[in-house]
Design an enzyme around this catalytic site. Sequence first.
Site, PDB file in Angstrom:
ATOM      1  N   PRO A  50       0.857  -1.310   0.024  1.00  0.00           N
ATOM      2  CA  PRO A  50       0.063  -0.063  -0.031  1.00  0.00           C
ATOM      3  C   PRO A  50       0.970   1.122  -0.137  1.00  0.00           C
ATOM      4  O   PRO A  50       2.008   1.308   0.665  1.00  0.00           O
ATOM      5  CB  PRO A  50      -0.796  -0.107   1.251  1.00  0.00           C
ATOM      6  CG  PRO A  50      -0.181  -1.105   2.198  1.00  0.00           C
ATOM      7  CD  PRO A  50       0.546  -2.131   1.152  1.00  0.00           C
ATOM      8  N   ASN A  51       0.319   2.209  -0.825  1.00  0.00           N
ATOM      9  CA  ASN A  51       1.004   3.767  -0.933  1.00  0.00           C
ATOM     10  C   ASN A  51       2.109   3.621  -1.659  1.00  0.00           C
ATOM     11  O   ASN A  51       2.838   4.780  -1.644  1.00  0.00           O
ATOM     12  CB  ASN A  51       0.972   4.140   0.567  1.00  0.00           C
ATOM     13  CG  ASN A  51      -0.216   4.331   1.216  1.00  0.00           C
ATOM     14  OD1 ASN A  51      -1.048   4.783   0.732  1.00  0.00           O
ATOM     15  ND2 ASN A  51      -0.299   3.534   2.388  1.00  0.00           N
ATOM     16  N   ARG A  78       4.167  11.201  -1.881  1.00  0.00           N
ATOM     17  CA  ARG A  78       4.212  10.685  -0.579  1.00  0.00           C
ATOM     18  C   ARG A  78       5.519  11.065   0.202  1.00  0.00           C
ATOM     19  O   ARG A  78       6.587  10.536  -0.114  1.00  0.00           O
ATOM     20  CB  ARG A  78       3.526   9.364  -0.139  1.00  0.00           C
ATOM     21  CG  ARG A  78       4.795   8.294  -0.191  1.00  0.00           C
ATOM     22  CD  ARG A  78       4.306   7.128  -0.203  1.00  0.00           C
ATOM     23  NE  ARG A  78       4.227   6.527   1.336  1.00  0.00           N
ATOM     24  CZ  ARG A  78       4.297   5.485   1.983  1.00  0.00           C
ATOM     25  NH1 ARG A  78       4.860   4.340   1.238  1.00  0.00           N
ATOM     26  NH2 ARG A  78       4.090   5.081   3.211  1.00  0.00           N
ATOM     27  N   TYR A  90      10.762   9.143   1.536  1.00  0.00           N
ATOM     28  CA  TYR A  90      10.797   8.142   0.476  1.00  0.00           C
ATOM     29  C   TYR A  90      11.513   8.536  -0.942  1.00  0.00           C
ATOM     30  O   TYR A  90      11.442   7.737  -1.943  1.00  0.00           O
ATOM     31  CB  TYR A  90       9.455   7.591   0.193  1.00  0.00           C
ATOM     32  CG  TYR A  90       8.875   6.959   1.384  1.00  0.00           C
ATOM     33  CD1 TYR A  90       9.411   5.801   1.723  1.00  0.00           C
ATOM     34  CD2 TYR A  90       7.866   7.495   2.105  1.00  0.00           C
ATOM     35  CE1 TYR A  90       8.851   5.086   2.999  1.00  0.00           C
ATOM     36  CE2 TYR A  90       7.324   6.993   3.226  1.00  0.00           C
ATOM     37  CZ  TYR A  90       7.735   5.693   3.573  1.00  0.00           C
ATOM     38  OH  TYR A  90       7.232   5.170   4.779  1.00  0.00           O
ATOM     39  N   ASN A 119       8.261  -5.517  -1.037  1.00  0.00           N
ATOM     40  CA  ASN A 119       8.046  -4.096  -0.068  1.00  0.00           C
ATOM     41  C   ASN A 119       6.647  -4.334   0.456  1.00  0.00           C
ATOM     42  O   ASN A 119       5.955  -3.664  -0.294  1.00  0.00           O
ATOM     43  CB  ASN A 119       8.613  -2.902  -0.811  1.00  0.00           C
ATOM     44  CG  ASN A 119       8.388  -1.845   0.400  1.00  0.00           C
ATOM     45  OD1 ASN A 119       8.080  -2.130   1.230  1.00  0.00           O
ATOM     46  ND2 ASN A 119       8.920  -0.506  -0.264  1.00  0.00           N
ATOM     47  N   ALA A 157       3.104  -0.852   4.775  1.00  0.00           N
ATOM     48  CA  ALA A 157       2.616  -0.952   6.112  1.00  0.00           C
ATOM     49  C   ALA A 157       2.015  -2.456   6.535  1.00  0.00           C
ATOM     50  O   ALA A 157       2.561  -2.529   7.742  1.00  0.00           O
ATOM     51  CB  ALA A 157       1.225   0.048   6.221  1.00  0.00           C
ATOM     52  N   HIS A 164       4.428  -4.510   8.882  1.00  0.00           N
ATOM     53  CA  HIS A 164       4.372  -4.399  10.499  1.00  0.00           C
ATOM     54  C   HIS A 164       3.007  -5.137  10.901  1.00  0.00           C
ATOM     55  O   HIS A 164       2.846  -5.140  12.069  1.00  0.00           O
ATOM     56  CB  HIS A 164       4.286  -3.250  10.816  1.00  0.00           C
ATOM     57  CG  HIS A 164       5.390  -2.296  10.128  1.00  0.00           C
ATOM     58  ND1 HIS A 164       6.888  -2.557  10.058  1.00  0.00           N
ATOM     59  CD2 HIS A 164       5.307  -1.229   8.989  1.00  0.00           C
ATOM     60  CE1 HIS A 164       7.319  -1.882   9.427  1.00  0.00           C
ATOM     61  NE2 HIS A 164       6.473  -1.101   8.608  1.00  0.00           N
ATOM     62  N   ASP A 219       2.630 -15.976   5.898  1.00  0.00           N
ATOM     63  CA  ASP A 219       1.994 -17.371   5.519  1.00  0.00           C
ATOM     64  C   ASP A 219       1.837 -17.708   4.046  1.00  0.00           C
ATOM     65  O   ASP A 219       2.352 -18.600   3.742  1.00  0.00           O
ATOM     66  CB  ASP A 219       0.696 -17.447   6.123  1.00  0.00           C
ATOM     67  CG  ASP A 219       0.569 -17.836   7.645  1.00  0.00           C
ATOM     68  OD1 ASP A 219       1.852 -17.939   8.164  1.00  0.00           O
ATOM     69  OD2 ASP A 219      -0.235 -17.834   8.225  1.00  0.00           O
ATOM     70  N   GLU A 270      13.064  -9.133   1.287  1.00  0.00           N
ATOM     71  CA  GLU A 270      12.211  -8.006   1.830  1.00  0.00           C
ATOM     72  C   GLU A 270      12.974  -6.712   1.558  1.00  0.00           C
ATOM     73  O   GLU A 270      14.271  -6.418   1.964  1.00  0.00           O
ATOM     74  CB  GLU A 270      12.198  -8.079   3.436  1.00  0.00           C
ATOM     75  CG  GLU A 270      11.472  -6.862   4.141  1.00  0.00           C
ATOM     76  CD  GLU A 270      11.390  -7.032   5.539  1.00  0.00           C
ATOM     77  OE1 GLU A 270      11.983  -8.185   5.893  1.00  0.00           O
ATOM     78  OE2 GLU A 270      10.549  -6.543   6.244  1.00  0.00           O
ATOM     79  N   HIS A 290      12.871  -2.180   1.964  1.00  0.00           N
ATOM     80  CA  HIS A 290      12.397  -1.045   2.634  1.00  0.00           C
ATOM     81  C   HIS A 290      13.050   0.066   2.112  1.00  0.00           C
ATOM     82  O   HIS A 290      14.369   0.119   2.047  1.00  0.00           O
ATOM     83  CB  HIS A 290      12.174  -0.912   4.039  1.00  0.00           C
ATOM     84  CG  HIS A 290      11.363  -2.119   4.540  1.00  0.00           C
ATOM     85  ND1 HIS A 290       9.805  -1.998   4.464  1.00  0.00           N
ATOM     86  CD2 HIS A 290      11.666  -3.039   5.168  1.00  0.00           C
ATOM     87  CE1 HIS A 290       9.623  -3.156   4.792  1.00  0.00           C
ATOM     88  NE2 HIS A 290      10.460  -3.975   5.241  1.00  0.00           N
ATOM     89  N   ARG A 338      13.270   4.247  12.376  1.00  0.00           N
ATOM     90  CA  ARG A 338      11.778   5.112  12.525  1.00  0.00           C
ATOM     91  C   ARG A 338      11.101   4.552  13.656  1.00  0.00           C
ATOM     92  O   ARG A 338      11.702   4.111  14.580  1.00  0.00           O
ATOM     93  CB  ARG A 338      11.127   4.892  11.312  1.00  0.00           C
ATOM     94  CG  ARG A 338      12.026   5.307  10.136  1.00  0.00           C
ATOM     95  CD  ARG A 338      11.339   5.202   8.955  1.00  0.00           C
ATOM     96  NE  ARG A 338      10.070   6.047   8.914  1.00  0.00           N
ATOM     97  CZ  ARG A 338       9.040   5.972   7.860  1.00  0.00           C
ATOM     98  NH1 ARG A 338       9.428   5.131   6.916  1.00  0.00           N
ATOM     99  NH2 ARG A 338       7.990   6.698   7.757  1.00  0.00           N
ATOM    100  N   ARG A 365       7.462   0.350  13.638  1.00  0.00           N
ATOM    101  CA  ARG A 365       8.106  -0.241  12.253  1.00  0.00           C
ATOM    102  C   ARG A 365       8.995  -1.202  12.616  1.00  0.00           C
ATOM    103  O   ARG A 365       9.805  -1.615  11.520  1.00  0.00           O
ATOM    104  CB  ARG A 365       8.448   0.997  11.378  1.00  0.00           C
ATOM    105  CG  ARG A 365       7.241   1.923  10.771  1.00  0.00           C
ATOM    106  CD  ARG A 365       7.945   2.985  10.027  1.00  0.00           C
ATOM    107  NE  ARG A 365       7.084   3.960  10.034  1.00  0.00           N
ATOM    108  CZ  ARG A 365       5.974   4.344   9.344  1.00  0.00           C
ATOM    109  NH1 ARG A 365       5.707   3.467   8.388  1.00  0.00           N
ATOM    110  NH2 ARG A 365       5.283   5.298   9.280  1.00  0.00           N
TER     111      ARG A 365
END
Length: 145
Positions: free
Chosen positions: A9-10, A17, A22, A73, A76, A79, A86, A97, A99, A106, A110
């Site tokens: 998301p986002n 943003r 970012y 990535n 949100a 977290h 799963d 992963e 970020h 942060r 997070r």
Amino acid sequence: MKILVLNGPNINMLGIREPDIYGRETYDGLVEKIKSHCKAKGLDVEFYQSNHEGSLVDKIQAAYGSFDGIVINPAAYTHTSVALLDALKAVSIPAVEVHISEVDRREDFRQVSYVRAACIATISGHGTDGYLEAIDLLAERGGAK
Ligand code: DQA
């Protein structure tokens, strides 16, 4: 070797943003950057971004048998999502992963990553270059030229 680049998301709001966190690169710019990196390395790459947890789970499940690596990535959902953890475990496709920001420096909320337990590595705080590093890791592991 075929790699799936998943964004949560986002991430579609990159460039707009919180640019101090970012950066100013857009999602489309990120996709182009990854495409040219993969082309130079002879890797096949596909992209998927969703703001919906279930859609990301569906995409991970659909990757079973057709992708050799996943760069994720989860944004949100990193977290919060046992469902993404799963799903990654279910397909057991090597996953990295990523970020963009340095999540470990942060807010406290997070500091937790559910997906991390299903990933071979985490790259955090390297900006969008982190995606390229993740691809290189998967390529090295997969024996791609
Ligand atoms: C992020 C970090 C997450 O904490 C956040 O919710 C995001 C983006 C990153 O790329 O730095 O949306 O995953």
